[in-house]
Design a protein around this motif. Structure first.
Motif, mmCIF file in Angstrom:
data_model
loop_
_atom_site.group_PDB
_atom_site.id
_atom_site.type_symbol
_atom_site.label_atom_id
_atom_site.label_comp_id
_atom_site.label_asym_id
_atom_site.label_seq_id
_atom_site.Cartn_x
_atom_site.Cartn_y
_atom_site.Cartn_z
ATOM 1 N N ALA A 33 21.720 39.681 32.611
ATOM 2 C CA ALA A 33 22.889 38.853 32.331
ATOM 3 C C ALA A 33 23.520 39.139 30.970
ATOM 4 O O ALA A 33 24.731 39.296 30.895
ATOM 5 N N PRO A 34 22.733 39.210 29.892
ATOM 6 C CA PRO A 34 23.379 39.440 28.595
ATOM 7 C C PRO A 34 24.201 40.723 28.555
ATOM 8 O O PRO A 34 25.283 40.746 27.976
ATOM 9 N N SER A 35 23.724 41.794 29.187
ATOM 10 C CA SER A 35 24.474 43.041 29.094
ATOM 11 C C SER A 35 25.725 42.996 29.948
ATOM 12 O O SER A 35 26.657 43.759 29.729
ATOM 13 N N SER A 36 25.765 42.093 30.929
ATOM 14 C CA SER A 36 26.949 42.051 31.775
ATOM 15 C C SER A 36 28.132 41.420 31.049
ATOM 16 O O SER A 36 29.258 41.504 31.507
ATOM 17 N N ILE A 37 27.847 40.806 29.899
ATOM 18 C CA ILE A 37 28.940 40.240 29.117
ATOM 19 C C ILE A 37 29.898 41.326 28.684
ATOM 20 O O ILE A 37 31.090 41.097 28.528
ATOM 21 N N LEU A 44 38.962 42.196 31.778
ATOM 22 C CA LEU A 44 40.202 41.583 31.335
ATOM 23 C C LEU A 44 41.253 42.640 31.022
ATOM 24 O O LEU A 44 42.423 42.489 31.357
ATOM 25 N N ALA A 45 40.800 43.715 30.385
ATOM 26 C CA ALA A 45 41.758 44.764 30.038
ATOM 27 C C ALA A 45 42.346 45.388 31.286
ATOM 28 O O ALA A 45 43.535 45.690 31.354
ATOM 29 N N ALA A 46 41.511 45.560 32.278
ATOM 30 C CA ALA A 46 41.991 46.246 33.486
ATOM 31 C C ALA A 46 42.913 45.369 34.307
ATOM 32 O O ALA A 46 43.804 45.863 34.992
ATOM 33 N N THR A 47 42.691 44.065 34.244
ATOM 34 C CA THR A 47 43.438 43.220 35.167
ATOM 35 C C THR A 47 44.427 42.303 34.448
ATOM 36 O O THR A 47 44.860 41.306 35.008
ATOM 37 N N ALA A 59 36.321 39.618 39.941
ATOM 38 C CA ALA A 59 35.044 39.367 39.271
ATOM 39 C C ALA A 59 34.007 38.880 40.274
ATOM 40 O O ALA A 59 32.851 39.325 40.269
ATOM 41 N N ALA A 60 34.438 37.964 41.138
ATOM 42 C CA ALA A 60 33.504 37.455 42.147
ATOM 43 C C ALA A 60 33.036 38.571 43.070
ATOM 44 O O ALA A 60 31.857 38.652 43.432
ATOM 45 N N ALA A 61 33.960 39.458 43.433
ATOM 46 C CA ALA A 61 33.596 40.571 44.312
ATOM 47 C C ALA A 61 32.580 41.476 43.637
ATOM 48 O O ALA A 61 31.615 41.926 44.256
#
Lengths: 300, 63
Positions: A33-37, A44-47, A59-61
């Motif tokens: 989990a921590p690295s997924s931050i 955000l940059a991409a979307t 994100a959910a996908a």
């Protein structure tokens, strides 16, 4: 395509392939989990051009895909104790079948990290005396299963090698009654820790002012202006007072370094114990992460 | 490479290898340099036969 391979003996319950403990998924999730931050800024940059709904949906996908992949990897990982070897099957897209003969398993290490201890799990490492990273690792199985595996391996190893004799029976019993060869008391661990001075704090001491400026929303120049202004005031103090200040900082860094080394060594070596298990030594150590490993005396 | 030096074996198949029915046999040896010997592109049965032969040879010698 048949998944045949080495035919396991159906009558031996050990030979049936087993999976890792399901809680492994939870542990893996918490660990990752921590690295997924780090993925969040990228996402955000991409979307940034899209609506909020699209961002949330993507994100959910992504999370769903990751969860599915983790589950598939867990589902595909099995281990089985056959007649003469332990067989570990793994892999989702590419399959891998690792066969480790019992004769080659030098020892069975059990390591319990704090998160695993919470769930009653352990990581079992099958050490082959090969190039460290290539041995078999079962991460994670329940503690009872780990103990069972250890006795199963000891039993199978003892059968062909008669010279070892009837050494390891029930490990739960020998854990308490085996003679202690060497044990480190709290004082000894502390002493050892004090000699493991950690240089990290010197780096922190010099690096922090650099980043503190950025964090406090000052640029480097402004920060140094503030420091210089303060030291201008300090210049009026005597040289002795300034020397005293520098000495104080040095003392602080030293203390922090010693403290850090102490903490690290205590975490690693607390309760260090070597017990004699008839021809090999078992080593226990660790405060948060309890680890057991064997050292075969002929190999020392 | 002497058979008795083999620590453990891997029979691996990537996705393309699975599609074509071939496998890779990897022999891991003790030591840190050149610790893996890879035999790519053999059929799965051949890989498993090889592995069983090696296992039989290993069983002759113990720690």
């Amino acid at each position: 395509m048949s998944e045949g391979g080495g035919p396991p003996d159906g009558s031996d319950p050990d030979a049936a392939p087993r999976r890792l403990h399901p809680a492994t998924l939870l542990v893996t999730l918490v660990r990752r989990a921590p690295s997924s931050i780090f993925a969040i800024p990228a996402l955000l940059a991409a979307t940034s051009r899209f609506s909020v709904g699209a961002v949330v949906a993507s994100a959910a996908a992504a999370i769903l895909a990751l969860a599915l992949l983790s589950w598939a990897a867990w589902y595909r990982f099995t281990y089985a104790l056959t007649n003469d070897a332990v067989v570990i099957d793994s892999g989702v897209f590419g399959r891998n079948r690792r066969t480790i003969p019992y004769e080659r398993v030098a020892d069975v290490g059990i390591e319990r990290r704090p998160l695993q201890r919470l769930f009653g799990l352990a990581t079992v490492t099958l050490e082959t005396g090969g190039a460290g990273a290539d041995e078999g690792t079962l991460d994670s199985v329940s503690l009872t299963e780990a103990e069972r595996l250890r006795t199963a391996f000891a039993r199978r190893r003892a059968v062909p090698a008669d010279e070892r004799g009837p050494s390891i029976r029930s490990d739960a019993g020998t854990e308490r009654t085996a003679p202690i060869v060497f044990a480190m008391s709290g004082r000894r661990v502390a002493l050892s820790g004090m000699f493991n001075f950690s240089l990290v704090w010197i780096a922190v001491g010099f690096g922090l002012p650099q980043y503190a400026g950025r964090a406090l929303d000052l640029d480097d120049a402004a920060l140094w202006d503030v420091v210089v202004a303060r030291t201008e005031a300090a210049r009026s103090l005597s040289a002795l007072a300034r020397a005293g200040a520098v000495a104080l900082v040095a003392l602080l860094v030293l203390t922090l370094g010693v403290a850090a080394g102490l903490v690290r060594t205590t975490l690693r070596d607390h309760g260090f114990r070597l017990t004699d298990e008839g021809g090999r030594l078992r080593r226990w150590r660790g405060l948060l992460t309890r680890s057991e490993a064997f050292i075969s005396l002929p190999r020392v | 490479m002497p058979l008795t030096r083999v620590q453990h074996t891997d029979v691996a198949q990537g996705t393309i290898e699975r599609a074509n029915g071939v496998a890779r046999l990897m022999l891991h040896t003790a030591g840190t340099a050149h610790a893996v010997v890879v035999l790519p592109g053999i059929s799965r049965e051949a890989a498993e036969q090889l592995r069983d032969t090696i296992r039989a040879a290993i069983r002759m010698e113990t720690w």
